[in-house]
Every structure is written in structure tokens, then in C-alpha cells.
Scaffold this active site. Structure first.
Site, PDB file in Angstrom:
ATOM      1  N   HIS A 200      -7.502  -4.551   4.826  1.00 29.74           N
ATOM      2  CA  HIS A 200      -7.144  -3.164   4.778  1.00 29.74           C
ATOM      3  C   HIS A 200      -7.695  -2.250   3.548  1.00 29.74           C
ATOM      4  CE1 HIS A 200      -4.739   0.108   2.602  1.00 29.74           C
ATOM      5  NE2 HIS A 200      -4.369   0.456   3.983  1.00 29.74           N
TER       6      HIS A 200
ATOM      7  N   SER B 228       0.845  -1.183   0.097  1.00 29.17           N
ATOM      8  CA  SER B 228       0.081  -0.029  -0.013  1.00 29.17           C
ATOM      9  C   SER B 228       0.879   1.169  -0.056  1.00 29.17           C
ATOM     10  CB  SER B 228      -0.755  -0.090   1.221  1.00 29.17           C
ATOM     11  OG  SER B 228      -1.805   0.946   1.325  1.00 29.17           O
TER      12      SER B 228
END
Length: 313
Positions: A167, A112
Site C-alpha cells: 500500500h 493507515s
């Protein structure tokens, strides 16, 4: 450390550059010959010194499977493959088993950071054998942000992408909450500075976050988002998160609603709302918005005065 990077798109190219800045020897391969260091996967493998490490950074599904299959034919025992794309954790387990037959290690790594990762670093969530993860630590240390956080060896093969999947599901819910709050503020007759309201939350409030910073940045460019359509795709992780919730019997009402909101954004005339409108007209005589060329039913129109069924005696 020497590493091969397969896939030099927005994420892969920036990751390769961050690794080079960190002193690593990166050999990159991409279908785009203008950015590729080699002409083929075969040449990439030949350029790497054994034991080799190859990081795959391409779209999930068939493209990743094809690259894993080819690497399985080209690599030798002791080599290591990292899947840093957004693969499904179930596929990770399959890929690890396929490569293990040749003695090739496999680590899945959820990444990410987006386009900001080159400068700020990438959050990394990994799954795999401890020995394989330890071998990759020089790479992870360079890619992640400075400080203690930003990296986790989450567990077995598949755990990294499972953590990244959750997430992204959380991200769906947070984005939807900001979106709904923005819409309500815009609809208010008394709030005159919507952008300023969001900006004021960036300091001292419990909802301050990078997502909030990015929203304010977007409003700086287009205060009322007049230049955008209310259309949002989903990249897959949201669906996988909801499916995993079903598999584990875990309730995820917020994330599920956020995913379904994206589906609704793609409908100009949501079919289900036609039923809602029709039923409101039938039981309450509420007016409906007619399609062009047809006559809508008002409170006195046929069908508006249908009585509810009488209770059984």
C-alpha cells in the site's frame, strides 16, 4: 473490550481515543508520563484482566523488539499481542514464534489513516491465526471506517504488514506522479492557474482521490510551495517494497523510481549528474556549470573535440 495500548504518539493516542469513544476500556502506556495511564509495561499488564490484549504502536525495529521481548516476559499463555506499527513482515514472523513459545498469540496489523483516522477511521490490514483475529474483531470494528470496506484479514502472520508495505509503495508512486505533473504545470508558459487545474480534477476525473484533495489543500496554504524545500524522507516501507519485488522477481518500475526520486531530493548537487554533465561536454561540447573558482568548458574548450573511436576494420 479491554485493551492495553503501548505508544501514545500521534497515531496511538488517536486510536486509543477512538476506542474509548467506542466504549472500550483502554489502558495506555507511553514514555511520556504526561499522557500515560501507567508508569511501566509491568503496571499495564497488571491492570489488564486475563486473557489480556496489548496493542503495540511504536516505531519499527529495535523499539518494537524491546517491547515484544518485555511483553514476552510479562504476559501469560492465552494473552494476545498486536503489532500495529510499520514493522517489516519478516520481523512479524520472528515475533510470533518468540511469543508462541509462551503460548501468547500474535497478530500483525498494518494501519493507515494518519492524523485523520480519529474522525474518519483507520484502514486495517491484519495477519495471523483466524481465532486471534476473530477475538479482536470488536476492536477492529471500532477502529475501521463505517461501511463494508476498511478491514481485511490478509492471511498468515506477516500478511498484514506485507499488504501495508505494498500500500505504501503504491502511495509512493501516486505521490510522485502528482509531483511530476505539478512541476510540469508550474514550468508551463501558458498555464496560469496550476492550483485551479488540480482542483478541477477532484470531480469527474479518473485521478480524483484523497491524495489529490490533500495536494489541493496544501496549495491552498502555499500556492507555489515556495515555503517548502524539495526534500522528502522515506519511512522504510518503500525500500522494503522494492526489496520484496527483487525477492519475488516482480518488476516495480514506478514504485522503484519514486523511491529513488526521494533519495535524489536529499542531494543539493547530485554526484551522478556531474558525470552526465561531463559526458555531454565530452561528446557534444555542451557547456557545463562550473563550480565557484573554476573555469567551465564551452564548446571550444579542451576536451570538447574528442572524436569517437574509429570502428575496427
Amino acid at each position: 473490550m479491554q485493551i492495553g495500548m503501548v505508544g501514545l504518539g500521534k497515531m496511538g493516542a488517536n486510536m486509543a481515543e477512538r476506542l474509548r469513544r467506542g466504549g472500550h476500556d483502554v489502558v495506555g502506556y507511553d514514555h511520556n508520563t504526561e499522557v500515560s495511564d501507567v508508569a511501566s509495561l509491568k503496571e499495564l499488564v497488571e491492570r489488564l484482566e486475563a486473557p489480556r490484549t496489548v496493542w503495540v504502536m511504536i516505531p519499527a525495529g529495535r523499539p518494537t523488539q524491546q517491547v515484544i521481548d518485555e511483553l514476552g516476559r510479562l504476559l501469560d499463555a492465552g494473552d494476545l499481542v498486536v503489532d500495529g506499527g510499520n514493522s517489516h513482515y519478516v520481523d512479524d514472523q520472528k515475533h510470533a514464534a518468540e511469543l508462541a513459545d509462551k503460548g501468547v498469540g500474535f497478530v500483525d496489523c498494518g494501519v493507515s489513516g494518519g492524523v485523520w483516522g480519529l474522525e474518519n477511521g483507520y484502514a486495517l490490514m491484519c495477519g495471523g491465526e483466524k481465532a486471534d483475529v476473530d477475538r479482536l474483531m470488536p476492536i477492529f470494528e471500532t477502529l475501521k471506517p463505517e461501511g463494508e470496506d476498511g478491514f481485511v484479514h490478509a492471511g498468515d502472520v506477516g500478511a498484514g504488514h506485507f499488504a501495508k508495505m505494498v500500500h505504501n509503495g503504491i502511495e509512493y508512486g501516486m505521490m510522485q506522479a502528482f509531483a511530476e505533473g505539478w512541476e510540469l504545470l508550474e514550468a508551463s508558459d501558458i498555464v496560469k492557474d496550476v492550483k485551479g487545474s488540480f482542483s478541477s480534477w477532484r470531480t469527474g476525473t479518473v485521478i480524483r482521490s484523497w491524495l489529490l484533495d490533500l495536494l489541493v489543500r496544501a496549495l491552498d496554504d502555499d500556492e507555489h510551495l515556495d515555503e517548502l524545500r524539495g526534500y522528502a524522507e522515506d519511512s522504510g516501507e518503500g525500500r522494503w517494497t522494492v526489496q520484496a519485488a527483487v525477492d519475488h522477481a516482480v518488476p516495480l518500475p514506478v514504485i522503484t523510481a519514486a523511491l529513488f526520486a526521494r533519495f535524489a531530493s536529499r542531494q543539493e548537487d547530485p554526484p551522478a549528474m556531474k558525470v552526465v554533465a561531463a559526458l555531454r561536454n565530452q561528446f557534444g561540447g555542451h557547456p557545463i556549470a562550473a563550480t565557484e573558482g573554476s573555469l567551465g568548458k564551452g564548446a571550444d574548450a579542451p576536451g570538447a573535440d574528442v572524436r569517437p573511436p574509429r570502428e575496427a576494420s
